[in-house]
Design a protein around this motif. Sequence first.
Motif, mmCIF file in Angstrom:
data_model
loop_
_atom_site.group_PDB
_atom_site.id
_atom_site.type_symbol
_atom_site.label_atom_id
_atom_site.label_comp_id
_atom_site.label_asym_id
_atom_site.label_seq_id
_atom_site.Cartn_x
_atom_site.Cartn_y
_atom_site.Cartn_z
ATOM 1 N N GLN A 1 7.504 7.038 6.515
ATOM 2 C CA GLN A 1 6.271 6.285 6.347
ATOM 3 C C GLN A 1 5.522 6.191 7.678
ATOM 4 O O GLN A 1 6.110 5.906 8.716
ATOM 5 C CB GLN A 1 6.603 4.898 5.796
ATOM 6 N N HIS B 1 2.131 4.635 7.898
ATOM 7 C CA HIS B 1 0.997 3.715 7.773
ATOM 8 C C HIS B 1 -0.289 4.459 7.424
ATOM 9 O O HIS B 1 -1.372 4.118 7.890
ATOM 10 C CB HIS B 1 0.803 2.897 9.056
ATOM 11 N N ASP C 1 3.193 7.579 2.462
ATOM 12 C CA ASP C 1 3.374 6.136 2.307
ATOM 13 C C ASP C 1 3.384 5.723 0.841
ATOM 14 O O ASP C 1 3.187 4.548 0.524
ATOM 15 C CB ASP C 1 2.296 5.385 3.086
ATOM 16 N N THR D 1 10.348 -1.545 3.584
ATOM 17 C CA THR D 1 9.475 -2.498 4.253
ATOM 18 C C THR D 1 10.267 -3.542 5.023
ATOM 19 O O THR D 1 11.446 -3.782 4.751
ATOM 20 C CB THR D 1 8.574 -3.237 3.242
ATOM 21 N N CYS E 1 5.538 -5.337 5.861
ATOM 22 C CA CYS E 1 4.490 -4.678 5.091
ATOM 23 C C CYS E 1 4.709 -4.954 3.610
ATOM 24 O O CYS E 1 5.781 -5.366 3.183
ATOM 25 C CB CYS E 1 4.492 -3.180 5.350
ATOM 26 N N HIS F 1 3.750 1.902 0.056
ATOM 27 C CA HIS F 1 4.031 1.128 1.266
ATOM 28 C C HIS F 1 2.695 0.725 1.872
ATOM 29 O O HIS F 1 1.948 1.569 2.373
ATOM 30 C CB HIS F 1 4.832 1.993 2.255
ATOM 31 N N CYS F 2 2.378 -0.564 1.802
ATOM 32 C CA CYS F 2 1.050 -1.034 2.187
ATOM 33 C C CYS F 2 1.113 -1.874 3.454
ATOM 34 O O CYS F 2 1.295 -3.099 3.395
ATOM 35 C CB CYS F 2 0.422 -1.828 1.059
ATOM 36 N N SER F 3 0.980 -1.229 4.585
ATOM 37 C CA SER F 3 0.678 -1.965 5.810
ATOM 38 C C SER F 3 -0.803 -2.321 5.752
ATOM 39 O O SER F 3 -1.540 -1.844 4.873
ATOM 40 C CB SER F 3 0.952 -1.087 7.026
ATOM 41 N N ARG G 1 -3.008 -1.296 7.680
ATOM 42 C CA ARG G 1 -3.738 -0.048 7.930
ATOM 43 C C ARG G 1 -3.862 0.778 6.665
ATOM 44 O O ARG G 1 -4.934 1.316 6.351
ATOM 45 C CB ARG G 1 -3.040 0.754 9.033
ATOM 46 N N SER G 2 -2.755 0.907 5.933
ATOM 47 C CA SER G 2 -2.784 1.684 4.699
ATOM 48 C C SER G 2 -3.735 1.057 3.678
ATOM 49 O O SER G 2 -4.498 1.759 3.008
ATOM 50 C CB SER G 2 -1.379 1.775 4.104
#
Length: 257
Positions: free
Chosen positions: A76, A78, A95, A110, A113, A130-132, A134-135
């Motif tokens: 991952q 981001h 991601d 995670t 995140c 996967h959601c940071s 930024r993503s």
Amino acid sequence: MTSTTHSTIFSLALDWPVPANVQACITARSGGFSLPPYASNNFGLHVGDDPLSVAKNRAQLCTQAGLVNAPQWLEQVHGVKVVNAKADGVIRTADGSYSNQPGQACLVMTADCLPILLCDRQGTQVAALHCSWRSLAKGIWARGLQKFSGNPGDILAYLGPAISQPNFEVGVDVLEAFFKGARTHEQREQIASAFVSAHRPLHFFADIYALARAELKALGVHAIYGGGYCTYADVDRFYSYRRDKTTGRMASLIWLK
């Protein structure tokens, strides 16, 4: 037929009305083989943990979940790339992953995140993102939904454990990134409500759950569940990178029976 509550492998229970053939699991930090500071159910090979311990944790997850194939593990970064999950053993740089094949799990890791699990109401498609921040700001939601055939209104989303607003201080650049990507006036208002001024100038406490919901609704997804945990505050149950720096990773996965 739907299942309103699906108990997960270790300690989290997902309460959402998924079709009976959709299986989902979000792990906690307990129940594995890793030693401190990764104690004990760490799935990340990139965090400095003993690779043999991580391998045991991953094998245990597959066994207890009853997975036919190995899940799609990701490197991952981001970003916003979402790949088709495969059982070929290749770790793909992305991601998120998507599958419409029974027995093929999509998985993200995670430790603050936001993990998001998706399925359609027909029980034929699943994805894990996967959601940071930024993503999210770059539009990973739109990329993920592009993988699904059918109407966004037929998608169910589950927001897994992430860092909560009181513990997630960010700079003004984060607020600006979300405003830049806003799709509607309503979403801009929701974004504004998701940021509360912090004590330092040009810093805010961000609600990543609210930001995800705003993006989902702007894209036409309204069946949204979960979002009630805090990885930073719940020391016993969750890993938190912001809290501990050197720490493990939880796994969130979804698949079709």
